[in-house]
Enzyme design. Structure first.
Site, PDB file in Angstrom:
ATOM      1  N   ASP A   1       5.155  49.369 -25.668  1.00 55.67           N
ATOM      2  CA  ASP A   1       4.547  50.539 -26.301  1.00 55.67           C
ATOM      3  C   ASP A   1       5.207  50.870 -27.637  1.00 55.67           C
ATOM      4  O   ASP A   1       4.525  51.183 -28.611  1.00 55.67           O
ATOM      5  CB  ASP A   1       4.629  51.750 -25.372  1.00 55.67           C
ATOM      6  CG  ASP A   1       4.007  52.978 -26.003  1.00 55.67           C
ATOM      7  OD1 ASP A   1       2.801  52.929 -26.325  1.00 55.67           O
ATOM      8  OD2 ASP A   1       4.728  53.974 -26.201  1.00 55.67           O
TER       9      ASP A   1
ATOM     10  N   HIS B   1       9.363  55.655   0.141  1.00 57.15           N
ATOM     11  CA  HIS B   1       9.947  56.945   0.489  1.00 57.15           C
ATOM     12  C   HIS B   1      10.578  57.593  -0.739  1.00 57.15           C
ATOM     13  O   HIS B   1      11.157  56.896  -1.570  1.00 57.15           O
ATOM     14  CB  HIS B   1      11.041  56.762   1.550  1.00 57.15           C
ATOM     15  CG  HIS B   1      10.521  56.312   2.863  1.00 57.15           C
ATOM     16  ND1 HIS B   1      10.305  54.983   3.153  1.00 57.15           N
ATOM     17  CD2 HIS B   1      10.151  57.006   3.960  1.00 57.15           C
ATOM     18  CE1 HIS B   1       9.833  54.883   4.388  1.00 57.15           C
ATOM     19  NE2 HIS B   1       9.729  56.095   4.896  1.00 57.15           N
TER      20      HIS B   1
END
Length: 166
Positions: free
Chosen positions: A136, A85
């Site tokens: 990264d 949700h």
């Protein structure tokens, strides 16, 4: 509507009576204060850990980039995980602790809300995404980075009460 059982007395709430996936209707639940904490561990080379600590990674401040990435990921969990949700996330904290003896960085996330469903997934996604961002930021100098042990440490609020990992 009853779904498949996992443990005695516990239903798989995301399945309808025919076994099809559905998003659980939480509109009848009260908004309550909820919190979740999660962690992830990132293994790096000794050289990479030193460079992170000294701030000499070419892409910039690794911890601050990972902190922002974790916060952003927590707020967008509903877009990343099916059937989650959209929640009004009221607070996200991301902390890092380096352990030079083990060549590890421990990521701790803490997410809070005042809503109808918990923020466990938001805390887990925040920790995982912070770890991915460390990868990264550092991959040019260390391709052997390992992200592991992504797990829930604590949750409070809601009908199921409090969980705390021993």
């Amino acid at each position: 509507m009853e779904g498949a059982m996992t443990e005695p007395g516990k239903e798989m709430t995301h399945l309808d009576a025919r076994g099809r996936l559905r998003m659980v209707d939480v509109s009848g639940k009260e908004r309550t204060a909820r919190e979740a904490r999660a962690e992830a561990t990132v293994e790096v080379s000794p050289e990479t850990l030193t460079r992170i600590s000294e701030g000499t990674i070419a892409k910039g401040n690794v911890y601050e980039a990972a902190r922002i990435a974790g916060i952003m990921a927590a707020k967008r969990t509903w877009e990343l995980i099916p059937l989650c949700h959209p929640l009004q996330v009221t607070g996200v904290e991301i902390e890092f602790s380096a352990d030079p003896a083990r060549n590890e960085i421990r990521i701790l996330s803490r997410v809070k809300t005042l809503d109808r469903t918990g923020v466990e997934m938001e805390a887990l996604v925040a920790a995982a995404h912070a770890g991915l961002t460390i990868y990264d930021m550092c991959k040019a100098v260390d391709r052997g980075i390992v992200i592991r042990d992504i797990r829930l440490l604590y949750k409070s609020g809601g009908k199921s009460g409090t969980f705390e990992r021993a």
